[in-house]
Design a protein around this motif. Sequence first.
Motif, short mmCIF file in Angstrom:
data_model
loop_
_atom_site.label_atom_id
_atom_site.label_comp_id
_atom_site.label_asym_id
_atom_site.label_seq_id
_atom_site.Cartn_x
_atom_site.Cartn_y
_atom_site.Cartn_z
N LEU A 69 0.85 -1.18 0.00
CA LEU A 69 0.00 0.00 0.00
C LEU A 69 0.89 1.24 0.00
O LEU A 69 2.01 1.21 0.54
CB LEU A 69 -0.91 0.01 1.23
CG LEU A 69 -2.08 -0.98 1.25
CD1 LEU A 69 -2.63 -1.11 2.66
CD2 LEU A 69 -3.17 -0.54 0.28
N ASN A 70 0.39 2.33 -0.57
CA ASN A 70 1.16 3.58 -0.61
C ASN A 70 0.59 4.66 0.29
O ASN A 70 1.33 5.52 0.78
CB ASN A 70 1.24 4.10 -2.05
CG ASN A 70 2.05 3.19 -2.95
OD1 ASN A 70 3.16 2.79 -2.59
ND2 ASN A 70 1.50 2.83 -4.10
N ASN A 71 -0.72 4.66 0.50
CA ASN A 71 -1.36 5.70 1.29
C ASN A 71 -1.45 5.24 2.75
O ASN A 71 -2.05 4.21 3.04
CB ASN A 71 -2.76 5.97 0.74
CG ASN A 71 -3.38 7.24 1.30
OD1 ASN A 71 -3.21 7.55 2.47
ND2 ASN A 71 -4.09 7.97 0.45
N PRO A 72 -0.86 6.00 3.69
CA PRO A 72 -0.85 5.56 5.10
C PRO A 72 -2.23 5.51 5.75
O PRO A 72 -2.37 4.97 6.85
CB PRO A 72 0.04 6.60 5.79
CG PRO A 72 0.01 7.80 4.90
CD PRO A 72 -0.12 7.27 3.50
N ALA A 73 -3.25 6.05 5.09
CA ALA A 73 -4.61 5.95 5.64
C ALA A 73 -5.15 4.53 5.55
O ALA A 73 -6.10 4.18 6.24
CB ALA A 73 -5.55 6.91 4.91
N SER A 75 -4.30 0.29 5.69
CA SER A 75 -3.35 -0.68 6.24
C SER A 75 -3.93 -2.08 6.12
O SER A 75 -5.13 -2.26 5.91
CB SER A 75 -3.04 -0.36 7.71
OG SER A 75 -4.22 -0.41 8.50
N PRO A 100 -8.89 7.63 8.19
CA PRO A 100 -8.57 8.94 7.62
C PRO A 100 -8.11 9.93 8.68
O PRO A 100 -8.53 9.86 9.84
CB PRO A 100 -9.90 9.37 7.00
CG PRO A 100 -10.94 8.68 7.82
CD PRO A 100 -10.33 7.36 8.22
N TYR A 106 -9.87 9.62 -0.16
CA TYR A 106 -8.62 8.86 -0.19
C TYR A 106 -8.73 7.75 -1.23
O TYR A 106 -9.77 7.07 -1.32
CB TYR A 106 -8.32 8.25 1.17
CG TYR A 106 -8.00 9.24 2.26
CD1 TYR A 106 -6.68 9.47 2.64
CD2 TYR A 106 -9.00 9.95 2.90
CE1 TYR A 106 -6.37 10.37 3.65
CE2 TYR A 106 -8.71 10.86 3.91
CZ TYR A 106 -7.39 11.06 4.28
OH TYR A 106 -7.09 11.96 5.27
N ASP A 108 -6.28 4.46 -3.06
CA ASP A 108 -5.05 3.67 -3.05
C ASP A 108 -5.32 2.35 -3.77
O ASP A 108 -6.48 2.00 -4.06
CB ASP A 108 -4.57 3.41 -1.62
CG ASP A 108 -3.09 3.06 -1.55
OD1 ASP A 108 -2.45 2.97 -2.62
OD2 ASP A 108 -2.57 2.86 -0.44
N SER A 127 -10.95 2.96 -1.78
CA SER A 127 -11.36 4.36 -1.69
C SER A 127 -12.11 4.58 -0.39
O SER A 127 -12.65 3.64 0.21
CB SER A 127 -12.24 4.76 -2.89
OG SER A 127 -13.40 3.95 -2.95
#
Length: 292
Positions: A69-73, A75, A100, A106, A108, A127
């Motif tokens: 994953l790239n977006n830390p929101a 996991s 969020p 968001y 990813d 999303s």
Amino acid sequence: MTIHSNDPVDPVVQVPLSGQGQFANPTIWLSASSHDFGNVWVAADGKANWRLRIANTGNQNLEIVDLILNNPAFSVSGFSGLPIVIVPNDTVSVTVSFLPTDTLTYLDTLLVGSNDPANPFVSVSLSGRGILDDYTTGYVFWNYQVPDNPRSGSSQDYEVDGLQTINDINGDGVGEVVIATENYWLLCLDGNSSGTPDTLWSFNTYISNYSAGSIGQTWDYGVQDAIDIASDLNGDGYNDVVIATGGGNEHVYAVNGTNGEMLWQYGTDDPNSYGLGDFEAVDAKRDFTGDG
């Protein structure tokens, strides 16, 4: 398969046949290619979880070697480490979470890497939207649809017969919600959810067509009395759940509050036990033997 012969007693014999096709290599299958978490409260006020199922439809072990994953929101959790080894015809679940930190949309993509030679990487589009509104009376933080019980076939009644709260079992600082349903589920739901809560564990009281029991009786006003929270029956530091069932499965079940496994049971599932009556209430708050 039908076999015809000149046997005067059994001239026609039926032989049931079944089988399952398999691919020649480890072959990955995902339960979904995308997921929208919807509106989720910002930061600690809300966290949404979703279970992604990963199956191996091949005839060799499938190894999940990457979950990227790239977006830390977003996991991924629910596994002890990589690689995740999935034997042929088996399925594992991982938990994808959305937390969020701002009122934004968001996006990813979860990349699942494996030793599937045909699909070394498969993707899941993610999303979600962060929201921050005033708390008002009657605000719906999350809602839950009772799932089908695969054991009970077409007999599905999604009514929630009883509900209790239990202490935090997943370490997020918020207690959980336990429900008992008319289609024979005992389900523990993540209390710290937004949108649709994650099912932390499930316990099934449907044994067979003749031995199936939901809590209490639907025509009784005291159905809620047939589910109670006990103060740590097995010494693991967490509360546990006790239910009373009837309708062919006359039992009192003590269920581990952390994972939904049965601690003990009392009663009978004899299909001829209908005339014995039902367990309609439990009280797990009193220590009659003085053992604490």
